[in-house]
Motif scaffolding. Sequence first.
Motif, short mmCIF file in Angstrom:
data_model
loop_
_atom_site.label_atom_id
_atom_site.label_comp_id
_atom_site.label_asym_id
_atom_site.label_seq_id
_atom_site.Cartn_x
_atom_site.Cartn_y
_atom_site.Cartn_z
N UNK A 58 -22.92 12.55 -23.21
CA UNK A 58 -21.24 12.75 -22.61
C UNK A 58 -20.41 11.95 -21.74
N UNK A 59 -21.61 11.21 -20.78
CA UNK A 59 -20.56 10.64 -19.83
C UNK A 59 -19.13 9.43 -20.34
N UNK A 60 -19.86 8.97 -21.30
CA UNK A 60 -18.53 8.33 -22.62
C UNK A 60 -17.64 8.56 -22.70
N UNK A 61 -17.86 10.45 -23.21
CA UNK A 61 -16.15 10.48 -23.56
C UNK A 61 -15.24 10.99 -22.53
N UNK A 62 -16.32 11.72 -20.82
CA UNK A 62 -15.47 11.39 -19.50
C UNK A 62 -14.83 10.25 -19.22
N UNK A 63 -15.05 9.09 -19.44
CA UNK A 63 -14.30 7.72 -19.33
C UNK A 63 -14.51 7.66 -19.57
N UNK A 64 -14.04 7.42 -21.09
CA UNK A 64 -13.00 7.15 -22.03
C UNK A 64 -11.72 8.28 -21.91
N UNK A 65 -11.70 10.13 -21.37
CA UNK A 65 -10.60 10.51 -21.48
C UNK A 65 -10.26 10.31 -20.11
N UNK A 66 -10.89 9.57 -19.06
CA UNK A 66 -10.28 8.83 -18.05
C UNK A 66 -9.44 8.45 -17.87
N UNK A 67 -9.76 7.45 -18.95
CA UNK A 67 -8.89 5.48 -19.09
C UNK A 67 -7.77 6.38 -19.43
N UNK A 68 -8.34 7.08 -20.89
CA UNK A 68 -6.71 7.23 -21.46
C UNK A 68 -6.27 8.03 -20.57
N UNK A 69 -6.37 8.51 -19.43
CA UNK A 69 -5.44 9.80 -18.66
C UNK A 69 -4.74 8.36 -17.65
N UNK A 126 -4.53 8.73 -2.61
CA UNK A 126 -5.69 10.16 -4.20
C UNK A 126 -6.29 10.03 -4.44
N UNK A 127 -6.99 11.07 -5.18
CA UNK A 127 -8.58 10.42 -6.21
C UNK A 127 -8.08 11.21 -7.53
N UNK A 128 -8.82 10.79 -8.13
CA UNK A 128 -9.31 12.01 -9.26
C UNK A 128 -10.84 12.63 -8.68
N UNK A 129 -11.11 13.74 -9.61
CA UNK A 129 -12.46 13.72 -9.52
C UNK A 129 -13.02 14.75 -10.24
N UNK A 130 -14.42 14.19 -11.75
CA UNK A 130 -14.62 13.99 -13.27
C UNK A 130 -16.00 14.70 -12.94
N UNK A 131 -16.51 15.41 -13.50
CA UNK A 131 -17.60 16.05 -13.38
C UNK A 131 -18.15 15.52 -14.54
N UNK A 146 -5.43 14.95 -16.53
CA UNK A 146 -5.45 14.75 -15.73
C UNK A 146 -3.88 13.90 -15.37
N UNK A 147 -3.78 13.27 -16.55
CA UNK A 147 -2.09 12.59 -16.33
C UNK A 147 -1.20 13.75 -16.02
N UNK A 148 -1.25 14.83 -16.50
CA UNK A 148 -0.04 16.02 -16.04
C UNK A 148 -0.58 16.38 -14.93
#
Length: 281
Positions: free
Chosen positions: A22-33, A110-115, A129-131
């Motif tokens: 799961x955490x790999x999807x989260x990281x890939x999502x953040x990087x893509x954003x 400012x920073x993003x928090x992603x669970x 996240x980008x939006x």
Amino acid sequence: MRLLPATKSQPKEMLPVARKPIVQYVVEELVANGIGEILFITGRKKASIENHFDSDPDLARAIHTSGREGLLKEIEFEDLGAHLYYTRQRVQRGLGDAVLCGESFAGEQPFVVALGDSILGLHANSRCVARMVELFDERRASCVIAVEEVPREQTAQYGIIEPGPGENAWCRVVRLVEKPAPRDAPSNLAIAGRYIFSPVIFDMIRQVEPDERGEIQLTDAIQRLCEEGGRVLAVRLPPSERRYDIGNFPSYFETFVEFALADPDYGPALRAAIERLLRTS
Ligand code: G1P
């Protein structure tokens, strides 16, 4: 606790969904954003997360030697183009307290928090996240939260917002309540595991009293921010970017099956197998 025994000796963030933890999807999502610096706030028993993102030259060499070069793309994520950092929350004192562990990392920014137990969008294809970052800058907000409609009877599983005025895709947040009973919930808009904060949130977290379980709730700190006049906004997730919650078995199972069915290589055969099973059961 909700995922025992699967999580007895491994963190829930490392449970696989189709091919990846799961955490790999989260990281890939953040990087893509567009997020390039990521601090993991982990804890005892979560060291495998750090190991997963570390490069593994022995494995790469073994793949080369075996002549199965195609497999190398399976570990390409090790080279994400983002900087990863790790710290530990020493005592489990709630999400608010975990976010405080990132204070010096965030500094004045400012920073993003992603669970780490929520994936946004099928195969993490969400650009929410980008939006949220755009809205945060445009409206000079103190906080932007992603929210998603949930069935009324599920409000006690989430932080719930009371929406105020806004436009189509976003609204102002008037009030927030952590896990209210359906009859007390101010709406059915649930906090969906992604937040953007200005560093003012750290002071709010420090002012929050622990709840009856001794946990410092992030939702309570955002409520405090609303009370102090901070501009708190919410962005709705469109159905095409829905949140996959891995916090309990029913939604973990569904997520696994949906992601596996969408796998370009293995999805079609799985679909046929499931159809066969359903016919014979
Ligand atoms: C946390 C937050 C809650 C949010 C939820 C989303 O709860 O406290 O406000 O709605 O994540 O997953 P937890 O699931 O950690 O109990």
